[in-house]
Design an enzyme around this catalytic site. Sequence first.
Site, PDB file in Angstrom:
ATOM      1  N   GLU A  71       0.818  -1.210   0.000  1.00 15.42           N
ATOM      2  CA  GLU A  71       0.000   0.000   0.000  1.00 15.42           C
ATOM      3  C   GLU A  71       0.852   1.261   0.000  1.00 15.42           C
ATOM      4  O   GLU A  71       0.366   2.360  -0.216  1.00 15.42           O
ATOM      5  CB  GLU A  71      -0.954   0.014   1.202  1.00 15.42           C
ATOM      6  CG  GLU A  71      -0.280  -0.001   2.563  1.00 15.42           C
ATOM      7  CD  GLU A  71      -0.136  -1.408   3.125  1.00 15.42           C
ATOM      8  OE1 GLU A  71       0.012  -1.540   4.337  1.00 15.42           O
ATOM      9  OE2 GLU A  71      -0.175  -2.366   2.338  1.00 15.42           O
TER      10      GLU A  71
ATOM     11  N   ASP B  36       8.961  28.585 -27.536  1.00 16.33           N
ATOM     12  CA  ASP B  36       8.904  29.960 -28.014  1.00 16.33           C
ATOM     13  C   ASP B  36      10.281  30.589 -27.908  1.00 16.33           C
ATOM     14  O   ASP B  36      11.156  30.081 -27.195  1.00 16.33           O
ATOM     15  CB  ASP B  36       7.928  30.775 -27.158  1.00 16.33           C
ATOM     16  CG  ASP B  36       6.502  30.629 -27.651  1.00 16.33           C
ATOM     17  OD1 ASP B  36       6.310  30.120 -28.759  1.00 16.33           O
ATOM     18  OD2 ASP B  36       5.580  31.032 -26.923  1.00 16.33           O
TER      19      ASP B  36
ATOM     20  N   LYS C 120       1.953  25.603 -35.149  1.00 14.36           N
ATOM     21  CA  LYS C 120       2.439  24.934 -33.945  1.00 14.36           C
ATOM     22  C   LYS C 120       1.570  23.719 -33.621  1.00 14.36           C
ATOM     23  O   LYS C 120       2.077  22.662 -33.240  1.00 14.36           O
ATOM     24  CB  LYS C 120       2.448  25.914 -32.765  1.00 14.36           C
ATOM     25  CG  LYS C 120       3.049  25.338 -31.504  1.00 14.36           C
ATOM     26  CD  LYS C 120       2.959  26.322 -30.340  1.00 14.36           C
ATOM     27  CE  LYS C 120       3.916  27.461 -30.461  1.00 14.36           C
ATOM     28  NZ  LYS C 120       3.978  28.291 -29.237  1.00 14.36           N
TER      29      LYS C 120
ATOM     30  N   ASP D  53       2.342  31.365 -25.094  1.00 10.51           N
ATOM     31  CA  ASP D  53       1.872  32.459 -24.252  1.00 10.51           C
ATOM     32  C   ASP D  53       0.584  33.096 -24.759  1.00 10.51           C
ATOM     33  O   ASP D  53      -0.088  33.801 -24.021  1.00 10.51           O
ATOM     34  CB  ASP D  53       2.957  33.537 -24.121  1.00 10.51           C
ATOM     35  CG  ASP D  53       3.407  34.085 -25.476  1.00 10.51           C
ATOM     36  OD1 ASP D  53       2.809  33.691 -26.492  1.00 10.51           O
ATOM     37  OD2 ASP D  53       4.346  34.895 -25.502  1.00 10.51           O
TER      38      ASP D  53
ATOM     39  N   ASN E 132       9.134  -7.419   0.535  1.00  9.11           N
ATOM     40  CA  ASN E 132       7.926  -8.238   0.468  1.00  9.11           C
ATOM     41  C   ASN E 132       8.274  -9.715   0.290  1.00  9.11           C
ATOM     42  O   ASN E 132       7.775 -10.586   1.011  1.00  9.11           O
ATOM     43  CB  ASN E 132       7.058  -7.793  -0.711  1.00  9.11           C
ATOM     44  CG  ASN E 132       6.297  -6.522  -0.412  1.00  9.11           C
ATOM     45  OD1 ASN E 132       6.336  -6.036   0.707  1.00  9.11           O
ATOM     46  ND2 ASN E 132       5.640  -5.976  -1.399  1.00  9.11           N
TER      47      ASN E 132
ATOM     48  N   ASP F 221       6.357   0.930   4.204  1.00  7.84           N
ATOM     49  CA  ASP F 221       5.306   1.703   3.560  1.00  7.84           C
ATOM     50  C   ASP F 221       5.409   3.206   3.766  1.00  7.84           C
ATOM     51  O   ASP F 221       5.087   3.975   2.877  1.00  7.84           O
ATOM     52  CB  ASP F 221       3.928   1.240   4.060  1.00  7.84           C
ATOM     53  CG  ASP F 221       3.538  -0.094   3.455  1.00  7.84           C
ATOM     54  OD1 ASP F 221       4.173  -0.467   2.460  1.00  7.84           O
ATOM     55  OD2 ASP F 221       2.631  -0.741   3.968  1.00  7.84           O
TER      56      ASP F 221
ATOM     57  N   GLU G 200      15.915  -3.217  22.985  1.00  7.94           N
ATOM     58  CA  GLU G 200      16.365  -3.157  24.377  1.00  7.94           C
ATOM     59  C   GLU G 200      15.231  -2.971  25.379  1.00  7.94           C
ATOM     60  O   GLU G 200      15.332  -3.412  26.520  1.00  7.94           O
ATOM     61  CB  GLU G 200      17.393  -2.028  24.537  1.00  7.94           C
ATOM     62  CG  GLU G 200      18.671  -2.223  23.717  1.00  7.94           C
ATOM     63  CD  GLU G 200      19.416  -3.486  24.099  1.00  7.94           C
ATOM     64  OE1 GLU G 200      19.423  -3.849  25.300  1.00  7.94           O
ATOM     65  OE2 GLU G 200      19.973  -4.151  23.202  1.00  7.94           O
TER      66      GLU G 200
END
Length: 1233
Positions: free
Chosen positions: A397, A439, A850, A869, A935, A969, A1109
Amino acid sequence: MSEVVVQVNGNKPASLKGDSPTKYFPPSPALAPSLNESRKELLSPNMTIDNYTPTPANGNGKFGFTKQELAALVSPHKDHSRLAQYGYAPGIMAGLGVDENQGLSTASGNVVIDRDIRLSAFGANRLPTVKPKTLIYYMLKAMSDKIMILLSIVSCISLSIGIYEDVHTEIPSERIHWIEGFSVMTAVIIVVLASSINDLQKDKQFRTLNAKKEDRVVKGVRNGQTQMISIYEILVGDILLLEPGDVIAADGIFISGMGLKCDESSATGETDAIRKGTGHDCFIVSGSKVTEGIGRYVVTGVGESSFFGNIMMALRVENDDTPLQVKLDGLAERIAKLGTSFAVLLLVLLFLKYVIVTMNQGGFGNGANQETGSEAAQQLVKILLVSIAIVAVAVPEGLPLAVTLALAYATTRMMKDNNLVRVLSACETMGNATTICSDKTGTLTQNRMTVVTGVFGKNAMFEGDQEISELKSKIAPIAPGSADNSARKEVGPNGNELLDTIMEGVALNSSAFEGVDDSTGKTELVGSKTEVALLEWAVKSGFDYKKIRAGEKSTVVQVYPFSSERKSMSTLVKVTRENGPPVYRMHVKGAPEIVMRSCDRVVLVPFSPSATAIKFEASRASDEASARNRRPLSEVPATGSRSNPEGSIIYPLDDKIKSEYTSIIEGFALQSLRTICLAYREFSVEEFNALVNGPLREKVVAARKAEREAEKNAANADDEDILRAPEPAFLQATTPEEDVITEADVLGHALALNEFGGHGLIVGSIVGIEDPLRVGVPEAVKACQDAGVFVRMVTGDNIMTAKSIATKCGIYSKGGLVMEGEYFRKLTDEQMAEMIPRLQVLARSSPMDKQILVSKLKEYGETVAVTGDGTNDGPALKMADIGFSMGIAGTEVAKEASSIILMDDSFSSVVKAILWGRSVNDAVKKFLQFQLSVNISAVMITLISALVDAEESAAITVVQLLWINLIMDTLAALALATEVPTNELLQRPPEGKKAALITFPMWKMIVGQAFLQVTVNMILLFAGPKFFGFDELAAAGGVNGEVGSAIVTEQRLILKTIIFNSFVFLQIFNMVNARRIDSNINVFRGILSNPPFFIILGIIILSQCIIIEFGDIVFKTHHLNAGQWLACLLCGSLTLPWGMMLRLLPDEIFNAIGIKTEPETAHQYILDQTHQIEMEKIGGRKTFKEKVNKKMQRLRLTNYNWLRGGKRRRDDDDEAGGANVHPSQAAITSRAR
């Protein structure tokens, strides 16, 4: 002051004063008296805002209208009768207390004086913010995951059974059965919290990003001055100005304008552009786009009260997943199914083993050696928990999370690099772009334009600031020449008149205006950079453009805005002359080769060379093209010749003079200068009136009739069964067209522009404007080429200028093609297929050119990025895989059509977008490589150890598996998704569109690392008792033996702790190893520049130490001594040398057994697509192999072999380019030879 003519019902023109011809637009004329009475009263000549009082149904004290009344004008439909009742625009403005010319009044800080009152009455121009999702929402969302639900249910069952057993346990120290269920529940809560907090942070980041991308400024009038206003600051009553390309930000009513048309398809679904104005549609609808013309309107609806606001409130939806997220979701689902299968298998095997072993040892019951019901239930729950934990580990996941994190991080950082990402998918797509159509102006160049040279009357030259400042003294003394009918010479203007005429055109034929920079507080010119350069030139020459605009002798009659199709702008003015009758003068400026087509005469003045030009002539003369057909500047032509007349004359523009002008223009172009032609034409009042009231009027009437008939025929076609609502009253006028049309309608028609500015113009001056290259552009272009991205320049500039600048940028190289749009659009499909691969510069191109180029490139298999533009760039930007609009110079339509906005309009930012796009893709692959290896190993270790363990207990417990799952994950995703990209990413070719998500080097690392991890842990599991000196455990049979004394139990716990600790450290070192997804052995490169990686590694290591620990109760761990810790670290560190060995393993070994090791690059995909197209065209006349061989030979790619790490062997074709030459670039290099 300059005046803007307003004609009302054919009465004597009134005028509105202003300091800029673009600030005030002439109101449209009234209709004929045959219209309804309320309309007639409104448009009476004496009607003004001051003496008109609206009488709406409901007043609200301060204003004449309520928010609901104004909203009812456009919702649910445009209500023309209500608008007539309110008094149209004058009545609306009176009711809102605003003057058309002054706009709203502001105080210090540019804040509207009655801002709070207006906000209270009508609201702000913001949609109500979506209520942010809370942490609880994200926690519930995370808990809705099926795995989390299963774990929660089973942990509750385990906890319940544990509590039941502990209640019946007499010894207090043995009441620990509840711990396992509680631990799993706690682990679930931690995982849910971590995921939820991360989602919450991601949501905040995207909210901030969306707020930035939606904000923009519009042009409006306040305090009588044109200002730039944030759309969030627009108030009801504001007077806003409209220009082509604007996306309308608020509802309103049309006041005045010229040829205004709006595309309302995005707002109302109406596909045809709708003409706005008196006698037409007066409603300005938010969300629509201005396609042509200019105008002004009064705002009546903002925010959720506006038409578009209502739509947006109904359409609020969540953002769609990006293609990479969708792809990874599918991969995660397949992996989850595989992991679930293993979990079910483990569940069945462990259950059978438990039943068989129990039956052999006494069976079930309450006897001494029998399993009680509670013990059986506890064991079954334990088996179930282990199986579910395997599913939790197997389900990746974190993959979608990794994409989200990488995108969130990249888009935030890209904003700092001046890339505002509007469409998330563009971020990842840009990483594999194969070509960029860029451009020139503002993208490759600085867009800081300055007039540096030019000619007046062809023969008077100037160059440099010094000569510009002396222009008056140079031109003013010129006297008129003499006429000669035989030579078709006319008397020309004297020097002062010529200068005044040209500078009048510069000042009035312009949309630039003065504004205040919010960041610096300084007054500066705002508008087109070309127009700003011309105005600054006028100032340097000693002219005050503001004085010209404010002068009483100049009246702006009509403005024809700049059009990318015409590549020019025109303005018609009425000039009152001191020594003669008034005249009408048409000023035209634009591209010389376009404007000069409409010229038939030229002003010629006595020869006056530029000293600066003469000084540098020698260096420029070395260029053959520059020297062609040009006399040395120091050589004075014969007096009386056309190149040196005795005075100012107007002479026919014949072929020879055209050739001389062409030579001048080419000379400018070879200096990378943009050339602008300034032309004019004069009409006497009699000529003007005869045209407007005669032939021109007849043409316009005929054209409008034809338009009406076409609309009527289209509307009535095949609609006999359609019931239509009645048209508004003002559209039902029966007055003949020729009686309704006024002078303003005639002048505003496109035919008027053709009549006044389409022929008969006089060339006055040509200037060269310098726009230097942006710093770093050549390096950026080179970086693109090294990255296998082919860069093309698509510009509207002169072909010579375009080629010169492309050469400087490194875009144009020998063997490439430079082509004009007019030639390009006439090519056949076969010719395009042959030429486009070598096309490097497309000059004098239209937006349609274009669009054609983009569609063909995509057809050939390219991943295309486009910069644009203008409004007309919208289709190409939308069609491209990635559209880049300009944040500074771009229109709102262009921005809306684009995927990414370049906030600095710079090409270097495009390169950064490529870098971040590849970084996003790499981040996901790094995480994928890391997680899949975990995995596989976690599932295998859990499966094997649980089956061989005497207690059916896995070597890694459920809580430990959940901790590993958290590392995989969330923490690993954070660490690997925040890698800072390096320029090394640009040293490899882009990936093919169908390239596998997991490459061969990744598979090699995934399988190899999983093998190492399983092997190490199995050795520890079975040989650990002897290796660590656990004699008692070894004597008892190890993990397979029966549980005996307390020391055996303790040693078993220590061994499992060592296995768990070693496994975690294998993952820690594997995170470092996963930083490389290619065959490069240096996994530490750039690691010091990524602090988040170190921090997350530190958190994992510290947490692991605490767990080992101090986590004995929850995690079932045991304290380890120094030797055991060292053993765990050594086991984990094996990942790095093992990874090095895997990377050094020759691919030829795998090729020999039929495994494909080379990934498909984008270049190979392009070739495949080209071959496929060719095969379709040849119809089987040649074999596929023959066509492939021909293509490979033509592109000279047969001697390139891809090596590991994305590098390519360079041999005798090394000079063809960088390490990753695009096929088109290879073809160009081949042709150059």
